[in-house]
Design a protein around this motif. Sequence first.
Motif, PDB file in Angstrom:
ATOM      1  N   PRO A   1       0.813  -1.228   0.000  1.00 38.81           N
ATOM      2  CA  PRO A   1       0.000   0.000   0.000  1.00 38.81           C
ATOM      3  C   PRO A   1       0.841   1.271   0.000  1.00 38.81           C
ATOM      4  O   PRO A   1       0.473   2.271  -0.609  1.00 38.81           O
ATOM      5  N   ALA A   2       1.981   1.238   0.669  1.00 41.41           N
ATOM      6  CA  ALA A   2       2.826   2.433   0.697  1.00 41.41           C
ATOM      7  C   ALA A   2       3.371   2.731  -0.696  1.00 41.41           C
ATOM      8  O   ALA A   2       3.445   3.879  -1.126  1.00 41.41           O
ATOM      9  N   VAL A   3       3.750   1.679  -1.425  1.00 42.37           N
ATOM     10  CA  VAL A   3       4.240   1.864  -2.797  1.00 42.37           C
ATOM     11  C   VAL A   3       3.109   2.374  -3.678  1.00 42.37           C
ATOM     12  O   VAL A   3       3.281   3.276  -4.495  1.00 42.37           O
ATOM     13  N   ASP A   4       1.923   1.777  -3.539  1.00 45.37           N
ATOM     14  CA  ASP A   4       0.768   2.223  -4.307  1.00 45.37           C
ATOM     15  C   ASP A   4       0.514   3.707  -4.089  1.00 45.37           C
ATOM     16  O   ASP A   4       0.276   4.458  -5.031  1.00 45.37           O
ATOM     17  N   LYS A   5       0.554   4.123  -2.840  1.00 49.05           N
ATOM     18  CA  LYS A   5       0.264   5.517  -2.517  1.00 49.05           C
ATOM     19  C   LYS A   5       1.265   6.438  -3.188  1.00 49.05           C
ATOM     20  O   LYS A   5       0.905   7.458  -3.775  1.00 49.05           O
ATOM     21  N   ASP A   6       2.570   6.073  -3.110  1.00 54.04           N
ATOM     22  CA  ASP A   6       3.589   6.905  -3.736  1.00 54.04           C
ATOM     23  C   ASP A   6       3.407   6.966  -5.247  1.00 54.04           C
ATOM     24  O   ASP A   6       3.571   8.017  -5.865  1.00 54.04           O
ATOM     25  N   TYR A   7       3.075   5.831  -5.833  1.00 46.88           N
ATOM     26  CA  TYR A   7       2.878   5.783  -7.286  1.00 46.88           C
ATOM     27  C   TYR A   7       1.724   6.686  -7.697  1.00 46.88           C
ATOM     28  O   TYR A   7       1.838   7.482  -8.642  1.00 46.88           O
ATOM     29  N   LEU A   8       0.611   6.559  -6.999  1.00 54.69           N
ATOM     30  CA  LEU A   8      -0.557   7.361  -7.347  1.00 54.69           C
ATOM     31  C   LEU A   8      -0.301   8.841  -7.117  1.00 54.69           C
ATOM     32  O   LEU A   8      -0.698   9.685  -7.924  1.00 54.69           O
ATOM     33  N   THR A   9       0.362   9.186  -6.017  1.00 54.47           N
ATOM     34  CA  THR A   9       0.682  10.586  -5.758  1.00 54.47           C
ATOM     35  C   THR A   9       1.492  11.169  -6.909  1.00 54.47           C
ATOM     36  O   THR A   9       1.214  12.274  -7.386  1.00 54.47           O
ATOM     37  N   GLU A  10       2.476  10.433  -7.364  1.00 52.90           N
ATOM     38  CA  GLU A  10       3.307  10.924  -8.457  1.00 52.90           C
ATOM     39  C   GLU A  10       2.518  11.012  -9.760  1.00 52.90           C
ATOM     40  O   GLU A  10       2.718  11.935 -10.562  1.00 52.90           O
ATOM     41  N   TRP A  11       1.621  10.063  -9.981  1.00 49.16           N
ATOM     42  CA  TRP A  11       0.794  10.108 -11.199  1.00 49.16           C
ATOM     43  C   TRP A  11      -0.036  11.377 -11.230  1.00 49.16           C
ATOM     44  O   TRP A  11      -0.053  12.095 -12.237  1.00 49.16           O
ATOM     45  N   TYR A  12      -0.722  11.681 -10.144  1.00 51.74           N
ATOM     46  CA  TYR A  12      -1.553  12.891 -10.115  1.00 51.74           C
ATOM     47  C   TYR A  12      -0.702  14.156 -10.178  1.00 51.74           C
ATOM     48  O   TYR A  12      -1.086  15.156 -10.776  1.00 51.74           O
ATOM     49  N   ARG A  13       0.462  14.114  -9.576  1.00 50.37           N
ATOM     50  CA  ARG A  13       1.321  15.295  -9.561  1.00 50.37           C
ATOM     51  C   ARG A  13       1.823  15.641 -10.968  1.00 50.37           C
ATOM     52  O   ARG A  13       2.036  16.802 -11.291  1.00 50.37           O
ATOM     53  N   THR A  14       2.050  14.624 -11.786  1.00 47.71           N
ATOM     54  CA  THR A  14       2.681  14.857 -13.079  1.00 47.71           C
ATOM     55  C   THR A  14       1.707  14.918 -14.241  1.00 47.71           C
ATOM     56  O   THR A  14       2.118  15.231 -15.361  1.00 47.71           O
ATOM     57  N   HIS A  15       0.421  14.647 -14.037  1.00 49.83           N
ATOM     58  CA  HIS A  15      -0.544  14.672 -15.128  1.00 49.83           C
ATOM     59  C   HIS A  15      -1.317  15.990 -15.154  1.00 49.83           C
ATOM     60  O   HIS A  15      -1.479  16.664 -14.135  1.00 49.83           O
ATOM     61  N   ASP A  16      -1.784  16.326 -16.325  1.00 51.90           N
ATOM     62  CA  ASP A  16      -2.546  17.548 -16.546  1.00 51.90           C
ATOM     63  C   ASP A  16      -3.838  17.489 -15.727  1.00 51.90           C
ATOM     64  O   ASP A  16      -4.637  16.565 -15.898  1.00 51.90           O
ATOM     65  N   PRO A  17      -4.078  18.456 -14.823  1.00 52.56           N
ATOM     66  CA  PRO A  17      -5.288  18.388 -13.992  1.00 52.56           C
ATOM     67  C   PRO A  17      -6.589  18.468 -14.780  1.00 52.56           C
ATOM     68  O   PRO A  17      -7.643  18.125 -14.247  1.00 52.56           O
TER      69      PRO A  17
END
Length: 356
Positions: free
Chosen positions: A236-252
């Motif tokens: 879950p910790a890896v999932d959270k980091d992955y998702l955080t980075e995905w949202y941070r780097t994609h066009d809102p």
Amino acid sequence: MRRRQHIRRGLLAAVLVAAVAFAAPSSSAADDDYEWYPGLPDAPPGFASWGASSMGGISYAKRAKQWFRAPDGMSTWLANVFSGDPVAVGDGSLTRSYGANGVAYIVSPDGAPANYGYMAPMTVRSVGFGLMPVEATVQVSQRRENGLPIPLQSKLTGTDHYAESPWAPGKPGEKFKQVAQETVVDDAFNIQILTVRVDGVDLGLTGECRTQTPAPFRLVGPGYTIDDPGQPPHDPAVDKDYLTEWYRTHDPSTYFHPLWGGELSGTMTIPPFTGCTTQAGDDLSALMTLSVSGPDNPVSARIGWICTKETGADRGGPLAPGMSAPKLTQAWKAEGSPVEGCYGTKKFAYPDRADD
């Protein structure tokens, strides 16, 4: 002279739709005991998570052919999160539905009629006929019932896709895809015109100029898919980091999520006006209706990342009265929590002027 005044008053079409940026609900952790924040209704049953997000927007007044950008404000919200049971889909994988219901309240600025539910008054400027300056102060607010704001409501739903666990047949293992559905917000806002100046002359409105009924709007956040949201081994910790980075780097503009913000776009209808009388006794309501009211005024709202305090006596509580702008909330956030919600949203660029 009177004819000139009526011409100037007819230029008001450019002043209203600027105020349609609004707060959208989100989700996180909470406490029902928030009586020290007067002005909020009781929490709905099952809702237990408070948070806050910044909000900004842009809108288009069709009759005026003018775009307007609203300043950032703040919303505080309450949510509950739910998920379904794993379902086998026949190809060795499983799916699990998830979702979150949210209710949101605008945090009113100091001097507003109530602690929650009012956006800051906005000064909207335009130029009529290319030469006549028009300036209006417009205030948008949530509908109210029994003296309290009626919350904006949304529902986020989606599906997580998992490989079957090699150690527990029929149970989810590694997550390989997350699919979010569209998020729809259907509601209406009160719109009030506080003052109007035409060519520098105050028309002297009495303060009761408003739409006859709240202005209905419908905003939609796009659906989207995230591939490989988990990395083996499933953590879950890896999932959270992955998702955080995905949202941070994609066009809102390509997503909406209650924790990571995004965009919602749609239209608003401006109803007829009433009470638009001047101190001299002129009733401009019909003129305001002819100049401004109408359907399908485009609106877009941008929502910031979650901004929440996770420590101290206010843990999990709503955003306090008066915290109506991102700069007022920066000391309130928890150390190490995402800061985007506390520092405002990325400003909308003004679109190219349409040829209509």
